[in-house]
Write a protein that holds these residues in place. Structure first.
Motif, short mmCIF file in Angstrom:
data_model
loop_
_atom_site.label_atom_id
_atom_site.label_comp_id
_atom_site.label_asym_id
_atom_site.label_seq_id
_atom_site.Cartn_x
_atom_site.Cartn_y
_atom_site.Cartn_z
N ALA A 183 0.84 -1.21 0.00
CA ALA A 183 0.00 0.00 0.00
C ALA A 183 0.87 1.25 0.00
CB ALA A 183 -0.93 -0.01 1.21
N ASN A 184 1.93 1.24 0.80
CA ASN A 184 2.83 2.38 0.87
C ASN A 184 3.52 2.62 -0.47
OD1 ASN A 184 6.05 3.07 1.89
ND2 ASN A 184 4.40 4.46 2.43
N ALA A 185 3.91 1.55 -1.15
CA ALA A 185 4.55 1.68 -2.46
C ALA A 185 3.61 2.31 -3.48
CB ALA A 185 5.03 0.33 -2.95
N ALA A 186 2.29 2.15 -3.25
CA ALA A 186 1.29 2.74 -4.14
C ALA A 186 0.96 4.18 -3.76
CB ALA A 186 0.02 1.90 -4.13
N GLY A 187 1.65 4.71 -2.74
CA GLY A 187 1.47 6.11 -2.37
C GLY A 187 0.71 6.36 -1.09
N VAL A 188 0.28 5.30 -0.40
CA VAL A 188 -0.46 5.45 0.85
C VAL A 188 0.50 5.78 1.99
CG1 VAL A 188 -1.99 4.31 2.51
CG2 VAL A 188 -2.22 3.84 0.06
N THR A 189 0.14 6.75 2.82
CA THR A 189 0.90 7.07 4.01
C THR A 189 0.55 6.05 5.09
OG1 THR A 189 0.76 9.41 3.43
CG2 THR A 189 1.47 8.88 5.67
N VAL A 190 1.57 5.48 5.74
CA VAL A 190 1.34 4.43 6.74
C VAL A 190 2.03 4.82 8.05
CG1 VAL A 190 1.62 1.99 7.31
CG2 VAL A 190 1.24 2.67 4.92
N VAL A 191 1.28 4.76 9.15
CA VAL A 191 1.83 5.01 10.48
C VAL A 191 1.50 3.80 11.35
CG1 VAL A 191 1.83 6.51 12.51
CG2 VAL A 191 1.53 7.50 10.23
N VAL A 192 2.54 3.15 11.88
CA VAL A 192 2.36 1.92 12.65
C VAL A 192 2.93 2.10 14.05
CG1 VAL A 192 2.94 -0.54 12.82
CG2 VAL A 192 2.51 0.49 10.58
N ALA A 193 2.10 1.90 15.06
CA ALA A 193 2.56 1.90 16.44
C ALA A 193 2.90 0.47 16.83
CB ALA A 193 1.48 2.45 17.37
N THR A 194 4.11 0.26 17.35
CA THR A 194 4.53 -1.09 17.72
C THR A 194 5.62 -1.04 18.77
OG1 THR A 194 5.35 -3.20 16.86
CG2 THR A 194 6.28 -1.21 15.90
N HIS A 195 5.71 -2.13 19.54
CA HIS A 195 6.85 -2.28 20.44
C HIS A 195 7.74 -3.43 19.97
CE1 HIS A 195 3.84 -5.13 22.17
NE2 HIS A 195 4.91 -5.88 22.35
N ASP A 196 7.48 -3.94 18.76
CA ASP A 196 8.22 -5.06 18.20
C ASP A 196 9.49 -4.55 17.52
OD1 ASP A 196 9.22 -7.28 16.88
OD2 ASP A 196 7.24 -8.01 16.29
N LEU A 197 10.59 -4.55 18.26
CA LEU A 197 11.84 -4.01 17.74
C LEU A 197 12.38 -4.84 16.58
CD1 LEU A 197 13.66 -2.98 21.04
CD2 LEU A 197 12.35 -1.54 19.47
N SER A 198 12.08 -6.13 16.54
CA SER A 198 12.61 -6.98 15.47
C SER A 198 12.06 -6.55 14.12
CB SER A 198 12.29 -8.45 15.74
OG SER A 198 10.89 -8.68 15.73
N ILE A 199 10.77 -6.17 14.07
CA ILE A 199 10.16 -5.71 12.82
C ILE A 199 10.77 -4.38 12.41
CG2 ILE A 199 8.02 -4.86 11.80
CD1 ILE A 199 6.53 -6.98 13.38
N ILE A 200 10.96 -3.49 13.38
CA ILE A 200 11.56 -2.19 13.08
C ILE A 200 12.96 -2.36 12.50
CG2 ILE A 200 12.43 -0.07 14.13
CD1 ILE A 200 10.08 -0.25 16.10
N GLU A 201 13.74 -3.22 13.11
CA GLU A 201 15.11 -3.43 12.63
C GLU A 201 15.13 -4.09 11.26
OE1 GLU A 201 16.90 -5.65 15.74
OE2 GLU A 201 17.07 -3.95 17.10
N GLU A 202 14.23 -5.03 11.04
CA GLU A 202 14.20 -5.74 9.75
C GLU A 202 13.82 -4.81 8.60
OE1 GLU A 202 11.78 -9.39 7.54
OE2 GLU A 202 11.61 -9.11 9.72
N LEU A 203 12.82 -3.96 8.82
CA LEU A 203 12.32 -3.12 7.72
C LEU A 203 13.13 -1.84 7.55
CD1 LEU A 203 8.46 -3.55 8.06
CD2 LEU A 203 10.03 -4.72 6.54
N ASN A 204 13.82 -1.41 8.62
CA ASN A 204 14.75 -0.28 8.48
C ASN A 204 14.05 0.98 7.94
OD1 ASN A 204 17.34 0.71 8.88
ND2 ASN A 204 17.96 0.33 6.77
#
Length: 226
Positions: A183-204
């Protein structure tokens, strides 16, 4: 797309949920909001879709100042927002497929068209065989997937997700983030609240860190770069 200026949010009697928050999110950005439980992540998302009003400061989303917009204006804004709630908020007396395409029903999209779009999403999240089930017959992870499909179906300009993978196994969590990234690649703005540091580190991806209601870090980390 999003601009917060010196935003404070307090709840009675004296609970400060957000403190002097300044934040800008450009259209087409993908942003993580990180922080421990109680840091203010969910409160911040609630301000962005008008479920709460800031105690002071300015909250602008999609060109609308949410401190002054009326109820009709909030309803109009939400047509452009897909929200993935931590507690799902599914309609208990509606089937899975009707929950997914409820927003399209409100917009007057014909039944056959909205069901076709909903079935495509249900296949992508592995729930095509549960389309006629009621929410209370689903597991927590399945209900979360229905909530995610509902947020995506009307191609919103902005997606707000509150711990969207909290009840999902790693494989399904990856599927969900693949959908959000698509969705983001198609131009959608995405805001995600998370405490999952592994996902944050993986997606950079750019990450704002909250601690006791205050932003203590804003890390710009473009995908694909060290």
């Amino acid at each position: 797309m999003i601009s917060l200026s010196t935003v404070h949010k307090s709840y009675p009697p004296d609970q400060r949920a957000l403190r002097s928050v300044d934040l800008t999110v450009k259209e087409g950005d993908f942003l993580f909001i990180a922080g421990a439980s109680g840091a203010g992540k969910s409160t911040l998302l609630k301000l962005l879709f008008g479920a709460e009003r800031a105690t002071s400061g300015q909250v602008v989303v999609g060109g609308r100042n949410l401190q002054s917009v009326d109820r009709e204006g909030i309803a109009h804004l939400r047509r452009d927002i897909g929200v993935i709630f931590q507690d799902y908020k599914l309609l208990p007396n509606r089937s899975v497929i009707d929950n997914v395409c409820f927003g399209l029903e409100v917009l007057g999209v014909p039944r056959d068209d909205r069901h076709r779009l909903a079935r495509k999403l249900l296949v992508s999240i592995g729930l095509e065989e549960r389309e006629d089930s009621l929410p209370q017959t689903l597991s927590g992870g399945e209900q979360q997937r229905v909530s995610i499909a509902r947020a995506l179906i009307h191609h919103p300009r902005l997606i707000l997700a509150d711990e969207p993978t909290g009840n999902l196994d790693p494989d399904m969590a990856k599927t969900v983030f693949d959908l959000l990234l698509e969705a983001n690649a198609a131009g959608v703005t995405v805001v995600v609240a998370t405490h999952d540091l592994s996902i944050i580190e993986e997606l950079n991806i750019r990450t704002v860190v909250l601690d006791r209601g205050k932003i203590i870090g804003d890390f710009e980390r473009p995908r694909g770069l060290e």
